[in-house]
Write an enzyme that holds these catalytic residues in place. Structure first.
Site, PDB file in Angstrom:
ATOM      1  N   ARG A  51      58.613  53.016  27.201  1.00 13.58           N
ATOM      2  CA  ARG A  51      59.881  53.745  26.392  1.00 13.58           C
ATOM      3  C   ARG A  51      60.626  52.570  25.491  1.00 13.58           C
ATOM      4  O   ARG A  51      60.910  52.848  24.344  1.00 13.58           O
ATOM      5  CB  ARG A  51      60.867  54.710  27.266  1.00 13.58           C
ATOM      6  CG  ARG A  51      60.323  55.968  27.538  1.00 13.58           C
ATOM      7  CD  ARG A  51      61.024  56.197  28.872  1.00 13.58           C
ATOM      8  NE  ARG A  51      60.211  55.443  29.916  1.00 13.58           N
ATOM      9  CZ  ARG A  51      59.100  55.547  30.359  1.00 13.58           C
ATOM     10  NH1 ARG A  51      58.534  56.809  30.176  1.00 13.58           N
ATOM     11  NH2 ARG A  51      58.465  54.763  31.042  1.00 13.58           N
ATOM     12  N   THR A  52      60.966  51.566  26.375  1.00 10.19           N
ATOM     13  CA  THR A  52      62.262  50.769  25.588  1.00 10.19           C
ATOM     14  C   THR A  52      61.631  50.163  24.418  1.00 10.19           C
ATOM     15  O   THR A  52      62.228  50.043  23.276  1.00 10.19           O
ATOM     16  CB  THR A  52      62.845  50.061  26.704  1.00 10.19           C
ATOM     17  OG1 THR A  52      63.184  50.721  27.704  1.00 10.19           O
ATOM     18  CG2 THR A  52      63.974  49.310  26.224  1.00 10.19           C
ATOM     19  N   LYS A  80      53.462  29.185  29.699  1.00 13.37           N
ATOM     20  CA  LYS A  80      53.099  27.882  29.928  1.00 13.37           C
ATOM     21  C   LYS A  80      54.294  27.083  30.135  1.00 13.37           C
ATOM     22  O   LYS A  80      54.381  25.823  30.191  1.00 13.37           O
ATOM     23  CB  LYS A  80      52.817  27.379  28.292  1.00 13.37           C
ATOM     24  CG  LYS A  80      51.546  27.965  27.773  1.00 13.37           C
ATOM     25  CD  LYS A  80      51.231  27.330  26.295  1.00 13.37           C
ATOM     26  CE  LYS A  80      50.224  28.250  25.442  1.00 13.37           C
ATOM     27  NZ  LYS A  80      50.631  28.167  24.131  1.00 13.37           N
ATOM     28  N   ARG A 101      63.609  42.174  26.886  1.00 14.41           N
ATOM     29  CA  ARG A 101      63.751  42.486  28.328  1.00 14.41           C
ATOM     30  C   ARG A 101      63.099  41.318  29.270  1.00 14.41           C
ATOM     31  O   ARG A 101      62.080  40.771  28.878  1.00 14.41           O
ATOM     32  CB  ARG A 101      62.753  43.892  28.600  1.00 14.41           C
ATOM     33  CG  ARG A 101      62.677  44.090  30.201  1.00 14.41           C
ATOM     34  CD  ARG A 101      62.070  45.384  30.539  1.00 14.41           C
ATOM     35  NE  ARG A 101      62.843  46.565  29.988  1.00 14.41           N
ATOM     36  CZ  ARG A 101      62.388  47.605  30.183  1.00 14.41           C
ATOM     37  NH1 ARG A 101      61.520  48.126  30.966  1.00 14.41           N
ATOM     38  NH2 ARG A 101      63.176  48.483  30.072  1.00 14.41           N
ATOM     39  N   HIS A 129      71.165  47.599  31.708  1.00 16.84           N
ATOM     40  CA  HIS A 129      70.134  48.269  30.705  1.00 16.84           C
ATOM     41  C   HIS A 129      70.989  49.175  29.553  1.00 16.84           C
ATOM     42  O   HIS A 129      70.882  50.232  29.937  1.00 16.84           O
ATOM     43  CB  HIS A 129      69.036  49.214  31.364  1.00 16.84           C
ATOM     44  CG  HIS A 129      68.029  49.458  30.640  1.00 16.84           C
ATOM     45  ND1 HIS A 129      67.798  49.439  29.195  1.00 16.84           N
ATOM     46  CD2 HIS A 129      66.768  50.278  31.043  1.00 16.84           C
ATOM     47  CE1 HIS A 129      66.506  49.828  28.677  1.00 16.84           C
ATOM     48  NE2 HIS A 129      66.144  50.341  29.972  1.00 16.84           N
TER      49      HIS A 129
END
Ligand code: CP
Length: 305
Positions: A51-52, A80, A101, A129
């Site tokens: 969703r986000t 890396k 995120r 959030h």
């Protein structure tokens, strides 16, 4: 630079303005089709999302902008060993705004320190959030007509649930909010959150029973027990089905109570509940896109001032 890491980075008045802009976008989408022409959003997702990430990207496309995306940390140079700091410095060369995120609490704050463009926290570990909270607030406002005088039940993983933490923070600003905290002992809301609610005069009660306060709730916010936050799989297996909302469990609920869930859902709401007119979790998904459109507009406008 205007970044949004915590819902409290936005004032109550700014949230009201974002709700108002989102409502205008819903009514008059054509007025917004070119608002972000020639602007680029970078979505940097180092933790899974449906969703986000997609709603940030849909939001930017609907504003006429473009999107650059890291959808999986493993396919970026983070795998890396590149730091968040360096990744953000690099992305500053390509984009006008970042939505990030990350599995680590505080990563979004670290990103702001390296960034000359706005950073929007799209979820940092079990911490915050804020854009989910914006979606939650728009949904509550649309369905209940107010953000005051509500009894809100939070059920499930209140310990690691960043959507719960952010929404409770937001609710501390509204009038006459009562909170019912429904969780197993092991997944209770952290003490610092209880202290914060007490400091703001927010009335709350804790219970392990989903049924006990069902008849008093105006909003029931269900959450998933999050496998990815557990160190021990046995604990997850023991707790994962602590609460399962079904049509039978809803029988004592008010006829105008609304059911929210940030999603994804696993077992905690049966599919039969989806038919109930009080189930608003898919409306929440759509509302999230409109609030993210409003927020992208706001931070980009402020960045060019
Ligand atoms: N609500 C939410 O954050 O969903 P995703 O994890 O799919 O983005």
């Amino acid at each position: 630079m205007r970044s949004v890491i915590d819902i409290l980075d936005l004032t109550k008045e700014e949230i009201a303005e974002l709700i108002s802009v989102a409502e205008d976008i819903i009514q008059n989408p054509d007025n917004y089709r070119e608002k972000c022409k020639h602007k680029k959003l970078a979505t940097l997702f180092f933790e899974p999302s449906t969703r986000t990430r997609l709603s940030f990207e849909a939001a930017m496309y609907e504003l006429g902008g473009n999107v650059l995306s890291i959808s999986d940390g493993e396919s970026s140079s983070a795998s890396k060993g590149e730091s968040v700091h360096d990744t953000i410095k690099v992305v500053n060369c390509y984009a006008d705004v970042i939505a990030m995120r990350h599995p680590k609490e505080g990563a979004a704050l670290v990103a702001t320190m390296a960034s000359d463009i706005p950073v929007i926290n799209a979820g940092d570990g079990g911490h915050n959030h804020p854009t989910q909270t914006l979606a939650d607030l728009l949904t509550i406002h649309r369905e209940k007509g107010t953000l005051d005088n509500l009894t809100v039940g939070f059920c499930g993983d209140l310990k690691f649930g960043r959507t719960v933490h952010s929404l409770i923070h937001a609710l501390t600003r509204y009038e006459n909010i009562k909170v019912v905290l429904i969780s197993p002992e092991e997944l209770k809301l952290p003490d610092y959150m209880l202290e914060d609610m007490a400091a703001h005069g927010l009335e709350y009660v804790e219970t392990t029973s989903l049924e006990e306060y069902m008849g008093e709730l105006d909003v029931l916010y269900m959450t998933r027990v999050q496998k990815e936050r557990f160190f021990n799989e046995q604990d997850y297996i023991r707790l994962k089905d602590s609460y399962i909302l079904s049509p039978e469990k809803l029988m004592p609920a008010k006829s105008d109570m609304i059911i929210l869930h940030p999603l994804p859902r696993v077992n905690e709401i049966t599919v039969a509940v989806d038919e109930d007119p009080r189930a608003c979790y898919f409306k929440q998904v759509l509302n999230a896109k409109f609030m993210r459109m409003a927020l992208i507009l706001k931070v980009l406008e402020e960045a060019t001032k």
